[in-house]
Design a protein around this motif. Structure first.
Motif, PDB file in Angstrom:
ATOM      1  N   ALA A 119       0.863  -1.113  -0.062  1.00 47.14           N
ATOM      2  CA  ALA A 119       0.047  -0.045   0.150  1.00 47.14           C
ATOM      3  C   ALA A 119       0.952   1.227   0.157  1.00 47.14           C
ATOM      4  O   ALA A 119       0.667   2.186  -0.686  1.00 47.14           O
ATOM      5  CB  ALA A 119      -1.034  -0.024   1.254  1.00 47.14           C
ATOM      6  N   ASP A 120       1.880   1.365   0.963  1.00 47.37           N
ATOM      7  CA  ASP A 120       2.836   2.466   0.884  1.00 47.37           C
ATOM      8  C   ASP A 120       3.536   2.430  -0.483  1.00 47.37           C
ATOM      9  O   ASP A 120       3.537   3.822  -0.901  1.00 47.37           O
ATOM     10  CB  ASP A 120       3.952   2.256   1.709  1.00 47.37           C
ATOM     11  N   ALA A 121       3.669   1.551  -1.205  1.00 45.80           N
ATOM     12  CA  ALA A 121       4.507   1.715  -2.442  1.00 45.80           C
ATOM     13  C   ALA A 121       3.595   2.121  -3.503  1.00 45.80           C
ATOM     14  O   ALA A 121       3.946   3.028  -4.427  1.00 45.80           O
ATOM     15  CB  ALA A 121       4.986   0.201  -2.932  1.00 45.80           C
ATOM     16  N   ARG A 122       2.195   1.700  -3.351  1.00 44.88           N
ATOM     17  CA  ARG A 122       1.122   2.313  -4.448  1.00 44.88           C
ATOM     18  C   ARG A 122       1.045   3.787  -3.971  1.00 44.88           C
ATOM     19  O   ARG A 122       0.925   4.622  -5.089  1.00 44.88           O
ATOM     20  CB  ARG A 122      -0.054   1.551  -4.056  1.00 44.88           C
ATOM     21  N   SER A 123       1.065   4.096  -2.837  1.00 43.28           N
ATOM     22  CA  SER A 123       0.656   5.502  -2.424  1.00 43.28           C
ATOM     23  C   SER A 123       2.076   6.352  -2.929  1.00 43.28           C
ATOM     24  O   SER A 123       1.664   7.691  -3.570  1.00 43.28           O
ATOM     25  CB  SER A 123       0.679   5.751  -0.862  1.00 43.28           C
ATOM     26  N   ASP A 124       3.325   5.767  -2.858  1.00 36.04           N
ATOM     27  CA  ASP A 124       4.307   6.562  -3.486  1.00 36.04           C
ATOM     28  C   ASP A 124       4.238   6.877  -4.954  1.00 36.04           C
ATOM     29  O   ASP A 124       4.589   7.879  -5.299  1.00 36.04           O
ATOM     30  CB  ASP A 124       5.647   6.002  -3.072  1.00 36.04           C
ATOM     31  N   TYR A 125       3.948   5.808  -5.492  1.00 34.25           N
ATOM     32  CA  TYR A 125       3.638   5.932  -7.031  1.00 34.25           C
ATOM     33  C   TYR A 125       2.846   6.904  -7.523  1.00 34.25           C
ATOM     34  O   TYR A 125       2.910   7.719  -8.419  1.00 34.25           O
ATOM     35  CB  TYR A 125       3.360   4.451  -7.554  1.00 34.25           C
ATOM     36  N   LEU A 126       1.335   6.920  -6.555  1.00 30.90           N
ATOM     37  CA  LEU A 126       0.448   7.914  -6.977  1.00 30.90           C
ATOM     38  C   LEU A 126       1.231   9.289  -6.598  1.00 30.90           C
ATOM     39  O   LEU A 126       0.945  10.225  -7.690  1.00 30.90           O
ATOM     40  CB  LEU A 126      -0.736   7.615  -5.935  1.00 30.90           C
ATOM     41  N   GLN A 127       1.790   9.536  -5.641  1.00 31.03           N
ATOM     42  CA  GLN A 127       2.340  10.931  -5.521  1.00 31.03           C
ATOM     43  C   GLN A 127       3.076  11.502  -6.698  1.00 31.03           C
ATOM     44  O   GLN A 127       3.264  12.463  -6.690  1.00 31.03           O
ATOM     45  CB  GLN A 127       2.937  10.821  -4.173  1.00 31.03           C
ATOM     46  N   GLN A 128       3.726  10.539  -7.180  1.00 33.37           N
ATOM     47  CA  GLN A 128       4.710  11.005  -8.429  1.00 33.37           C
ATOM     48  C   GLN A 128       3.837  11.823  -9.528  1.00 33.37           C
ATOM     49  O   GLN A 128       4.388  12.471 -10.196  1.00 33.37           O
ATOM     50  CB  GLN A 128       5.430   9.924  -9.009  1.00 33.37           C
ATOM     51  N   PHE A 129       2.517  11.097  -9.555  1.00 35.88           N
ATOM     52  CA  PHE A 129       1.489  11.539 -10.714  1.00 35.88           C
ATOM     53  C   PHE A 129       0.689  12.919 -10.243  1.00 35.88           C
ATOM     54  O   PHE A 129       0.568  13.653 -10.996  1.00 35.88           O
ATOM     55  CB  PHE A 129       0.761  10.715 -11.067  1.00 35.88           C
ATOM     56  N   ASP A 130       0.466  12.799  -8.859  1.00 39.56           N
ATOM     57  CA  ASP A 130      -0.561  13.603  -8.186  1.00 39.56           C
ATOM     58  C   ASP A 130      -0.019  15.051  -7.932  1.00 39.56           C
ATOM     59  O   ASP A 130       0.049  15.392  -6.865  1.00 39.56           O
ATOM     60  CB  ASP A 130      -1.152  13.058  -6.961  1.00 39.56           C
ATOM     61  N   ILE A 131      -0.155  15.873  -9.073  1.00 42.75           N
ATOM     62  CA  ILE A 131       0.331  17.130  -8.910  1.00 42.75           C
ATOM     63  C   ILE A 131      -0.579  18.166  -8.144  1.00 42.75           C
ATOM     64  O   ILE A 131       0.086  18.766  -7.338  1.00 42.75           O
ATOM     65  CB  ILE A 131       0.433  17.959 -10.426  1.00 42.75           C
ATOM     66  N   SER A 132      -1.717  17.864  -8.016  1.00 38.17           N
ATOM     67  CA  SER A 132      -2.664  18.565  -7.234  1.00 38.17           C
ATOM     68  C   SER A 132      -2.642  18.214  -5.762  1.00 38.17           C
ATOM     69  O   SER A 132      -3.257  18.654  -4.846  1.00 38.17           O
ATOM     70  CB  SER A 132      -3.967  18.679  -7.577  1.00 38.17           C
ATOM     71  N   ALA A 133      -1.972  16.753  -5.437  1.00 37.59           N
ATOM     72  CA  ALA A 133      -1.660  16.508  -3.899  1.00 37.59           C
ATOM     73  C   ALA A 133      -3.207  16.006  -3.327  1.00 37.59           C
ATOM     74  O   ALA A 133      -3.309  16.219  -2.214  1.00 37.59           O
ATOM     75  CB  ALA A 133      -0.917  17.437  -3.034  1.00 37.59           C
ATOM     76  N   ASP A 134      -4.179  15.543  -4.379  1.00 36.12           N
ATOM     77  CA  ASP A 134      -5.384  15.434  -3.686  1.00 36.12           C
ATOM     78  C   ASP A 134      -5.782  13.945  -3.465  1.00 36.12           C
ATOM     79  O   ASP A 134      -6.921  13.512  -3.254  1.00 36.12           O
ATOM     80  CB  ASP A 134      -6.476  16.193  -4.564  1.00 36.12           C
TER      81      ASP A 134
END
Length: 107
Positions: A17-32
């Motif tokens: 889950a942490d790895a998925r979250s870290d991966y998402l943060q790379q894309f998530d410019i708006s941090a939502d």
């Protein structure tokens, strides 16, 4: 013994889950906490932009990696392909990708 197996399973699940979250943060410019189409295209266009050395918006044959389709590829075509991939990933059809959708294999 079963207790330790369950503990290890929980630890592995948290790490995933942490790895998925870290991966998402790379894309998530708006941090939502979710990835919109524009964010998806922006992140995945970094390679296109880096290869487009003459800056004409087209990957000419000499700008493409060996073994690619070896025909010129416009940025518009590239963005359309990413849009199609985004919609395949958006399994719940809410217009955003969550961490699980983003990290799942393309459908």
């Amino acid at each position: 013994m079963r207790f330790w197996f369950l503990v290890m399973l929980a630890v592995a699940a948290n790490a995933a889950a942490d790895a998925r979250s870290d991966y998402l943060q790379q894309f998530d410019i708006s941090a939502d906490g979710r990835v919109q189409l524009g964010e998806f295209q922006s992140y995945l266009s970094q390679g296109f932009d880096a290869r487009d050395v003459n800056g004409n918006g087209i990957l000419d044959i000499n700008e493409q990696p060996p073994g690619s389709n070896r025909r010129p590829l416009s940025r518009t075509e590239h963005l359309r392909a990413l849009e199609a991939a985004f919609h395949r990933q958006d399994r719940n059809r809410d217009g955003h990708l969550n961490a699980a959708e983003l990290s799942a294999p393309p459908g």
